[in-house]
Design an enzyme around this catalytic site. Structure first.
Site, PDB file in Angstrom:
ATOM      1  N   LYS A 194     -62.067  -7.334 -16.312  1.00  0.00           N
ATOM      2  CA  LYS A 194     -62.045  -7.947 -15.035  1.00  0.00           C
ATOM      3  C   LYS A 194     -63.214  -7.348 -14.302  1.00  0.00           C
ATOM      4  CE  LYS A 194     -61.469  -7.571 -10.583  1.00  0.00           C
ATOM      5  NZ  LYS A 194     -62.505  -7.783  -9.849  1.00  0.00           N
ATOM      6  N   GLU A 270     -62.252   6.546 -13.467  1.00  0.00           N
ATOM      7  CA  GLU A 270     -63.677   6.962 -13.325  1.00  0.00           C
ATOM      8  C   GLU A 270     -63.915   6.811 -11.699  1.00  0.00           C
ATOM      9  OE1 GLU A 270     -65.172   8.897 -15.746  1.00  0.00           O
ATOM     10  OE2 GLU A 270     -63.851   8.051 -17.250  1.00  0.00           O
ATOM     11  N   CYS A 305     -72.336   6.408  -9.135  1.00  0.00           N
ATOM     12  CA  CYS A 305     -71.314   7.337  -8.783  1.00  0.00           C
ATOM     13  C   CYS A 305     -71.745   8.941  -8.432  1.00  0.00           C
ATOM     14  CB  CYS A 305     -70.230   7.181  -9.691  1.00  0.00           C
ATOM     15  SG  CYS A 305     -70.921   7.299 -11.480  1.00  0.00           S
ATOM     16  N   GLU A 404     -68.359   9.375   0.394  1.00  0.00           N
ATOM     17  CA  GLU A 404     -69.288   8.904  -0.388  1.00  0.00           C
ATOM     18  C   GLU A 404     -69.858   7.919   0.377  1.00  0.00           C
ATOM     19  OE1 GLU A 404     -67.869   6.524  -3.770  1.00  0.00           O
ATOM     20  OE2 GLU A 404     -69.623   7.312  -4.985  1.00  0.00           O
TER      21      GLU A 404
HETATM   22  P1  NAD Z   1     -64.205  -0.684  -5.811  1.00  0.00           P
HETATM   23  O1  NAD Z   1     -63.237   0.299  -6.102  1.00  0.00           O
HETATM   24  O2  NAD Z   1     -64.196  -1.420  -4.606  1.00  0.00           O
HETATM   25  O3  NAD Z   1     -63.999  -1.862  -6.981  1.00  0.00           O
HETATM   26  C1  NAD Z   1     -64.006  -1.788  -8.503  1.00  0.00           C
HETATM   27  C2  NAD Z   1     -63.001  -2.757  -9.081  1.00  0.00           C
HETATM   28  O4  NAD Z   1     -61.891  -2.583  -8.651  1.00  0.00           O
HETATM   29  C3  NAD Z   1     -63.324  -4.141  -8.837  1.00  0.00           C
HETATM   30  O5  NAD Z   1     -63.533  -4.703 -10.038  1.00  0.00           O
HETATM   31  C4  NAD Z   1     -62.883  -4.604  -8.041  1.00  0.00           C
HETATM   32  O6  NAD Z   1     -62.484  -5.994  -7.838  1.00  0.00           O
HETATM   33  C5  NAD Z   1     -61.331  -4.106  -8.281  1.00  0.00           C
HETATM   34  N1  NAD Z   1     -60.727  -4.018  -7.002  1.00  0.00           N
HETATM   35  C6  NAD Z   1     -60.868  -3.776  -5.629  1.00  0.00           C
HETATM   36  N2  NAD Z   1     -59.782  -3.651  -4.748  1.00  0.00           N
HETATM   37  C7  NAD Z   1     -58.858  -3.770  -5.825  1.00  0.00           C
HETATM   38  C8  NAD Z   1     -57.332  -3.663  -5.552  1.00  0.00           C
HETATM   39  N3  NAD Z   1     -56.785  -3.809  -4.387  1.00  0.00           N
HETATM   40  N4  NAD Z   1     -56.483  -3.746  -6.678  1.00  0.00           N
HETATM   41  C9  NAD Z   1     -56.958  -4.015  -8.000  1.00  0.00           C
HETATM   42  N5  NAD Z   1     -58.272  -4.021  -8.170  1.00  0.00           N
HETATM   43  C10 NAD Z   1     -59.170  -3.947  -7.133  1.00  0.00           C
HETATM   44  O7  NAD Z   1     -65.505  -0.328  -6.179  1.00  0.00           O
HETATM   45  P2  NAD Z   1     -67.095  -0.635  -6.055  1.00  0.00           P
HETATM   46  O8  NAD Z   1     -67.380  -0.864  -4.797  1.00  0.00           O
HETATM   47  O9  NAD Z   1     -67.040  -1.765  -6.960  1.00  0.00           O
HETATM   48  O10 NAD Z   1     -68.012   0.374  -6.858  1.00  0.00           O
HETATM   49  C11 NAD Z   1     -68.407   1.421  -6.318  1.00  0.00           C
HETATM   50  C12 NAD Z   1     -67.311   2.645  -6.440  1.00  0.00           C
HETATM   51  O11 NAD Z   1     -67.411   2.804  -7.872  1.00  0.00           O
HETATM   52  C13 NAD Z   1     -67.918   3.959  -6.093  1.00  0.00           C
HETATM   53  O12 NAD Z   1     -66.908   4.783  -5.426  1.00  0.00           O
HETATM   54  C14 NAD Z   1     -68.501   4.832  -6.921  1.00  0.00           C
HETATM   55  O13 NAD Z   1     -68.526   6.082  -7.139  1.00  0.00           O
HETATM   56  C15 NAD Z   1     -67.488   4.230  -8.168  1.00  0.00           C
HETATM   57  N6  NAD Z   1     -67.866   4.301  -9.365  1.00  0.00           N
HETATM   58  C16 NAD Z   1     -67.561   5.304 -10.326  1.00  0.00           C
HETATM   59  C17 NAD Z   1     -68.277   5.783 -11.456  1.00  0.00           C
HETATM   60  C18 NAD Z   1     -67.662   6.914 -12.496  1.00  0.00           C
HETATM   61  O14 NAD Z   1     -67.956   6.722 -13.686  1.00  0.00           O
HETATM   62  N7  NAD Z   1     -66.884   7.906 -11.895  1.00  0.00           N
HETATM   63  C19 NAD Z   1     -69.249   4.907 -11.980  1.00  0.00           C
HETATM   64  C20 NAD Z   1     -69.796   3.804 -11.303  1.00  0.00           C
HETATM   65  C21 NAD Z   1     -69.202   3.782 -10.084  1.00  0.00           C
END
Ligand code: NAD
Length: 501
Positions: A194, A270, A305, A404
């Site tokens: 997804k 992650e 991240c 963040e």
């Molecule tokens: P997000 O958590 O909003 O979304 C991530 C994924 O989760 C997307 O595919 C989104 O559609 C899905 N999602 C969102 N709400 C959901 C719900 N209620 N139920 C199920 N799935 C849901 O994050 P983002 O804005 O896409 O990315 C940014 C975040 O990702 C930042 O916090 C960043 O630090 C983190 N990140 C972490 C790493 C790591 O390796 N630790 C790497 C990259 C990004």
């Protein structure tokens, strides 16, 4: 064109004008519309224009994808294929990513607004390398035999978990997708991916490249859709064995809840970060350190991240070091991502830009000093551009030091001695990464041991390869992507005890 040459903007404009990206879900080996027929708008942050309407997957689509993944897993078409065969397919997929690097880079840059130079030179080649690496690894892994006190053959073997749901963010769409898919597939699992709704296009295209590489139908399914619809359906599905999630800490919590309320599937997380960069007065080369600190936060528009978003600098060098960081930041301006020399591109969308600007405001109101940036630029393009922004002389209690921001905003703090620095660095809910700058080897070891972070860099920032594990501590999650350790996330250990008496 080689992956190291970056063509001029006109070339990318021309390719983009002819682009007709695939926008449907990929289930059971073919592209299909969403069951509801609904779509969502995929808008480019580069200019705010619609790229395409993409199939909005929901519970029914996820269920079809999981059924197809389960059937593929159960009949062994991939899970029982020889490691050598899996290696060949993954290597072929890696080659196909590279031979389609222009198209993939264009899709990535249009979706997320990062410079085409980075998509072309870093994101797509790095994803390709990850598939190759896990392909190469999988026929070199051996299982174990345990010592026993009575005559027996106690075998410890690793088995694929079954159906893996991979839910990924938009900031490095292909890199993070490859970190999940390559070890999961190499180990013999089936996957339902997804992608983030902001960046579905490369994931959708990857599915057909994987099929062309020889991955059997049903082994990789891609369901684009909104988080609360497609993401939640995958998280709650009773027939998914594992969720590999990368994203925000907030959504990570949902996945633990989904698992608790459904089938207790395994979940690896992650999550976000607020990585400290500790610069001591005896750092070996302050100019090099300043460049790396600036790059550590401004690379990828700060949407990383592990971005080094908190600079902790020893008071006696503070002023001259901040001057050096400000001057490095001036070379890292945003511009049209299709221009080969734009250092930064656009932030992911208008809402996110507003959120980041809200943090700048909050930092100033709480007493931090805005040294540079802080105002939207290139608004006439319709895109969402913010230059490097530095909030100096903050305290660690301010919101800008604790939350963040996920944009090109560096918060700076001062410290007097090493103990102060360690306490400040660890005074955060996050624990993804950190860096330490000192020429004293004992201090470097002492600080890196004391820091609660999954990665500590000494006299460098963001050095990383597929050979090293990547993941966090505390509320940055505890999963590990990359390296052979990633296999632990996609396999169960089985003990088979054969009595030999
Ligand atoms: P997000 O958590 O909003 O979304 C991530 C994924 O989760 C997307 O595919 C989104 O559609 C899905 N999602 C969102 N709400 C959901 C719900 N209620 N139920 C199920 N799935 C849901 O994050 P983002 O804005 O896409 O990315 C940014 C975040 O990702 C930042 O916090 C960043 O630090 C983190 N990140 C972490 C790493 C790591 O390796 N630790 C790497 C990259 C990004």
């Amino acid at each position: 064109m080689s992956a190291t040459t970056v063509a001029a903007r006109q070339h990318w404009d021309e390719l983009a004008s002819r682009l007709k990206p695939e926008t449907r879900a990929f289930i059971g080996g073919r592209y299909v519309e969403s069951a509801s027929g609904e779509t969502f708008d995929d808008v480019s942050p580069r200019d705010g224009r619609l790229i395409a309407k993409v199939a909005a997957g929901g519970a029914e689509d996820v269920d079809r994808a999981v059924k197809s993944a389960r059937a593929a897993f159960d009949d062994g078409r991939w899970s029982n294929a020889s490691p050598r065969h899996r290696k060949r397919v993954l290597r072929r997929l890696s080659e196909l990513l590279l031979s389609n690097v222009e198209e993939m880079a264009l899709l990535e840059t249009l979706d997320v607004g990062k410079p085409i130079r980075e998509s072309l030179r870093t994101d797509i080649p790095s994803a390709a390398n990850t598939f190759e690496w896990y392909g190469e690894a999988v026929d070199k892994l051996y299982d174990e035999i345990a010592p026993t006190s009575s005559p027996a053959l106690a075998m410890i073997t690793r088995e694929p978990m079954g159906v893996v749901g991979a839910v990924v963010p938009w900031n490095y769409p292909m890199i993070i997708t490859a970190w999940k898919l390559a070890p999961a597939l190499a180990a013999g699992n089936s996957v339902v991916l997804k992608p983030a709704e902001q960046s579905p296009l490369t994931a959708i295209r990857l599915a057909s490249l994987a099929a062309e590489a020889g991955l059997p139908d049903g082994v990789l399914n891609v369901v684009p859709g909104l988080g609360p619809a497609a993401g939640a359906a995958l998280g709650r599905h009773p027939n998914v064995d594992k969720i590999a999630f990368t994203g925000s800490t907030e959504v990570g919590r949902y996945f633990l809840r989904y698992a608790a309320e459904s089938n207790l599937k395994s979940v690896s997380l992650e999550l976000g970060g607020k990585s400290p960069q500790l610069v001591l007065a005896d750092a070996p080369d302050l100019h090099r350190a300043a460049d790396a600190i600036a790059e550590g936060i401004f690379y990828n528009q700060g949407e990383t991240c592990n971005a080094g978003s908190r600079l902790l600098v020893q008071r006696q060098i503070r002023d001259r070091f901040l001057d050096a960081v400000v001057s490095a930041s001036k070379r890292m301006q945003p511009g049209d991502p299709f221009e080969p020399d734009s250092y930064m591109g656009a932030l992911i969308d208008g809402g996110h830009l507003e959120r980041v600007l809200g943090y700048v405001d909050s930092g100033r109101k709480e007493g931090a000093e805005l040294l540079v940036g802080g105002r939207r630029v290139n608004a006439e393009s319709g895109g969402y551009y913010l230059p490097p922004t530095i909030l100096a002389h903050a305290t660690n209690q301010m919101k800008v030091s604790r939350e963040e921001i996920f944009g090109p905003v560096l918060t700076t703090l001062d410290f007097d001695d090493v103990e102060d620095a360690i306490a400040l660095a660890n005074d955060t809910n996050y624990g993804l990464a950190a860096s330490v700058w000192t020429r004293d080897v004992t201090t470097a070891h002492r600080i890196s041991r004391a820091l609660r972070a999954g990665t500590v860099w000494v006299n460098t920032f963001d050095a990383s390869e597929v050979t090293t594990p990547f993941g966090g501590m505390k509320q940055s999650g505890s999963g590990r992507d990359r390296s052979l350790h990633a296999f632990e996330q996609y396999t169960y250990l089985k003990t088979t005890w054969i009595d030999l008496r």
